[in-house]
Design an enzyme around this catalytic site. Sequence first.
Site, PDB file in Angstrom:
ATOM      1  CG  HIS A  17      -5.492 -18.210   5.104  1.00 41.49           C
ATOM      2  ND1 HIS A  17      -5.764 -19.331   4.355  1.00 41.49           N
ATOM      3  CD2 HIS A  17      -4.362 -18.493   5.807  1.00 41.49           C
ATOM      4  CE1 HIS A  17      -4.836 -20.243   4.576  1.00 41.49           C
ATOM      5  NE2 HIS A  17      -3.984 -19.765   5.475  1.00 41.49           N
ATOM      6  CG  HIS A  20      -7.349 -21.180   8.280  1.00 45.76           C
ATOM      7  ND1 HIS A  20      -6.812 -19.915   8.315  1.00 45.76           N
ATOM      8  CD2 HIS A  20      -6.338 -22.012   8.573  1.00 45.76           C
ATOM      9  CE1 HIS A  20      -5.527 -19.986   8.624  1.00 45.76           C
ATOM     10  NE2 HIS A  20      -5.210 -21.254   8.787  1.00 45.76           N
ATOM     11  CB  CYS A 125      11.594 -27.044  10.482  1.00 50.32           C
ATOM     12  SG  CYS A 125      10.591 -25.761   9.681  1.00 50.32           S
ATOM     13  CB  CYS A 128       7.668 -28.421  10.577  1.00 46.39           C
ATOM     14  SG  CYS A 128       7.819 -28.241   8.814  1.00 46.39           S
ATOM     15  CB  CYS A 142      11.864 -26.686   6.110  1.00 43.13           C
ATOM     16  SG  CYS A 142      10.081 -26.968   6.078  1.00 43.13           S
ATOM     17  CG  HIS A 145       7.756 -23.646   7.149  1.00 41.89           C
ATOM     18  ND1 HIS A 145       7.548 -24.967   7.458  1.00 41.89           N
ATOM     19  CD2 HIS A 145       6.615 -22.988   7.479  1.00 41.89           C
ATOM     20  CE1 HIS A 145       6.326 -25.097   7.973  1.00 41.89           C
ATOM     21  NE2 HIS A 145       5.742 -23.918   7.986  1.00 41.89           N
ATOM     22  CE  LYS A 294      -0.494 -24.592   2.635  1.00 38.35           C
ATOM     23  NZ  LYS A 294       0.124 -24.985   3.892  1.00 38.35           N
ATOM     24  CE  LYS A 297       0.089 -20.096   9.670  1.00 33.12           C
ATOM     25  NZ  LYS A 297      -0.925 -20.820  10.376  1.00 33.12           N
TER      26      LYS A 297
HETATM   27  O1  ME8 Z   1      -1.543 -27.056  10.967  1.00 36.47           O
HETATM   28  N1  ME8 Z   1      -5.312 -24.621   1.084  1.00 36.47           N
HETATM   29  O2  ME8 Z   1      -2.814 -25.314  11.803  1.00 36.47           O
HETATM   30  P1  ME8 Z   1      -2.833 -24.296  10.569  1.00 36.47           P
HETATM   31  C1  ME8 Z   1      -6.164 -25.431   1.720  1.00 36.47           C
HETATM   32  N2  ME8 Z   1      -2.577 -26.247  14.233  1.00 36.47           N
HETATM   33  N3  ME8 Z   1      -6.254 -25.536   3.055  1.00 36.47           N
HETATM   34  C2  ME8 Z   1      -5.430 -24.792   3.795  1.00 36.47           C
HETATM   35  C3  ME8 Z   1      -4.501 -23.919   3.197  1.00 36.47           C
HETATM   36  C4  ME8 Z   1      -4.463 -23.840   1.768  1.00 36.47           C
HETATM   37  N4  ME8 Z   1      -3.650 -23.018   1.101  1.00 36.47           N
HETATM   38  N5  ME8 Z   1      -3.826 -23.307   4.184  1.00 36.47           N
HETATM   39  C5  ME8 Z   1      -4.329 -23.779   5.366  1.00 36.47           C
HETATM   40  C6  ME8 Z   1      -2.144 -26.503  11.881  1.00 36.47           C
HETATM   41  N6  ME8 Z   1      -5.308 -24.674   5.132  1.00 36.47           N
HETATM   42  C7  ME8 Z   1      -2.280 -27.186  13.215  1.00 36.47           C
HETATM   43  C8  ME8 Z   1      -3.340 -28.257  13.119  1.00 36.47           C
HETATM   44  S1  ME8 Z   1      -4.834 -30.217  14.175  1.00 36.47           S
HETATM   45  C9  ME8 Z   1      -4.760 -31.196  15.518  1.00 36.47           C
HETATM   46  C10 ME8 Z   1      -3.542 -29.065  14.366  1.00 36.47           C
HETATM   47  C11 ME8 Z   1      -6.120 -25.368   6.154  1.00 36.47           C
HETATM   48  O3  ME8 Z   1      -3.405 -23.033  11.123  1.00 36.47           O
HETATM   49  C12 ME8 Z   1      -6.018 -26.875   6.007  1.00 36.47           C
HETATM   50  O4  ME8 Z   1      -7.079 -27.459   6.684  1.00 36.47           O
HETATM   51  O5  ME8 Z   1      -1.518 -24.230   9.902  1.00 36.47           O
HETATM   52  C13 ME8 Z   1      -4.732 -27.159   6.736  1.00 36.47           C
HETATM   53  O6  ME8 Z   1      -4.572 -28.521   7.069  1.00 36.47           O
HETATM   54  C14 ME8 Z   1      -4.902 -26.264   7.953  1.00 36.47           C
HETATM   55  O7  ME8 Z   1      -5.567 -25.097   7.421  1.00 36.47           O
HETATM   56  C15 ME8 Z   1      -3.623 -25.902   8.639  1.00 36.47           C
HETATM   57  O8  ME8 Z   1      -3.930 -24.922   9.606  1.00 36.47           O
END
Ligand code: ME8
Length: 644
Positions: A17, A20, A125, A128, A142, A145, A294, A297
């Site tokens: 999304h 990312h 959680c 998390c 949490c 979430h 925020k 998903k």
């Molecule tokens: O946390 N605004 O993966 P994830 C800005 N797998 N950036 C956002 C966002 C938002 N609303 N939502 C997501 C994980 N992001 C772990 C990471 S790393 C070793 C493991 C972006 O799929 C942002 O970069 O939940 C956030 O830190 C990341 O997606 C979380 O992706």
Amino acid sequence: MSLYITTPIYYVNAQPHLGHAYTTIVADTYSRFRRLCKEDVRFQTGTDEHGDKIAEAAAAAGIPPKEYADRISRLFQEAWPLLNIEPDTFIRTTDAHHVKTVQEILQKVHDKGDIYLGSYSGLYCRGCERFLTDKELVDGHCPDHQALPQPISESNYFFRMSKYQEWLIDHIEKNPDFITPERYKNEVLSFLSEPLEDLCISRPKSRLDWGIPLPFDAGFVTYVWFDALINYLSGIGYPDGEEFNHYWSVAEHIIAKDILKPHAIYWPTMLRALGLAPYKRLHVHGYWNINEAKMSKSIGNVVRPETLRQDFGVDTLRYFLLREMSFGLDASFSDETIIARQNSDLANDLGNLFSRSLTMINKFAKGTVPAPADLEPQDRALAEAATSMVAAYSAHMKSFAFHRALQEVWSVISLANKYIVTSEPWVLAKEPAKTHRLNTVLYHLAETLRLIGLVLLPVMPETSMKMAAALGITPEVFRKHNLIDHGIWGLTEPGVKIQLGASLFPRLDKKNGQNRSPQKQKVQAVSGESIKAESDIGLISFDDFRKLDLRVAEITAAEKIDKSDRLLKLTVMAPEERTVVAGIAEYYEPEELVGRQVIMVANLKPAKLMGVTSHGMILAARDEKGRLTLSSLAAGAMPGSKVS
Ligand code: ME8
């Protein structure tokens, strides 16, 4: 200098999304910027594929976790090229070499005595994927979430994170750039002011088997964060790969604030236990919100980058994300803000500067950039502003202040637009004695545009290439350009041939936000009729007046009509594109019309004038001497707005 830049590896429990896309576009832009500074860059992204969340999502989809991970990981891999994001590596935590590295590291830390078996009771959680402390809960839930954590009691392996607490505090304090912006450094230090607990790094297989088995106990799999963070090492060939030796000391991670704790606390202590230096920098950004919440998903309010790309184009999306968010703070996403940015910053400011300048070089200098002659103060001021913009832009890019870097570029764009207005090239073009002056102005516009195109490369690669091509720089040559050797004034060779092309950015109307392209209005071709410009007008009824469809029209192109002294062919957006013939050539030069908004009668029958079919009529005032002044609006309006 070298750079190793990474994004988080994204969970494969949902599709890519905008959140990312933002982090990954930032990493791509920063990579391109550092390459433009002649540096050697390695850029890595990927997917995080183990753990509870993925196992659950796969079960819900009714397929094995690996098959599910393959499917979603592919969506991420396919999404990035469409946004002109070019990572050097895409790592998956199910890659065999990653699994092997995680196991080697676990064994090493275990052998060192920093992993021990203990028991744990706590509130877990699932969102998390970790146990939460009492302090973190809000009304027992949490906060991220909004879920009730589950009480769990079990034997598990622990990493002696507490052992490295003092070292970590000291490292953060001695290296002020280790975690930026500063607010996040302070947040971490505040967290570290309380005793740090050891980190539970295993899950019993009885509860979860979708994970990397612990090498020293087959009854457990690795906690997903201990597995995932290691991607930053396995991706460059730890422990002895050439790339690892070259890049680890220059590693910089980009994340959002949601995963600050694993990156600022777990990860540096894990590295310390391994005997490695910590990464060099952690860049932390805020959230993209939609209506104050925020985008995520779990909340279900996500915006797909693919839809935005189709609606607005890649470069508008990249520009918008970097310009609208101050790195570190939250920002709001809405269709209205992206449309406003496209119409004002891109179509109006940059697009008009570009099209007016090139049209004038084409017309007044036969399509080649002329040599400048004696300089006047305003020429020097423009050259000086464009040159110092390159330096200010670079300083902001280096410190991740992308919005500031772009503000610097736009202040030069606005100066150059004013320079056109004050130097009036169309007036100079009429007086042969002023050719030198005209040439100087045209040269300064071409050179300013070259520098603007160059600094925009990291943010809008396609637009930048288009600008360079229009200025006569071939892609092969432009690809070798850099800020050090080419970010200086005066490199445009007089005599170079420009290439007129399509406009850089179309104007958008509100419909774009809903994944509908602006509908092209059908116009019937008729011939033979001519517009009756003046008529006997007595009193008319309101109903008669209402028959007139008056609209705001924005002129996007203007040219003289062959063999006519009076007529100009205008292309206008109202909001659909149409051609209008206007009898204003004696009073206006085509170049000064582009970008102007006028009032148009939109429902006149089409009429052919000097071989050009006109689909409307522009309103103008005629004074006693017969001179014309075009209608205009006091402030900018959305093209196509009804005038009443
Ligand atoms: O946390 N605004 O993966 P994830 C800005 N797998 N950036 C956002 C966002 C938002 N609303 N939502 C997501 C994980 N992001 C772990 C990471 S790393 C070793 C493991 C972006 O799929 C942002 O970069 O939940 C956030 O830190 C990341 O997606 C979380 O992706």
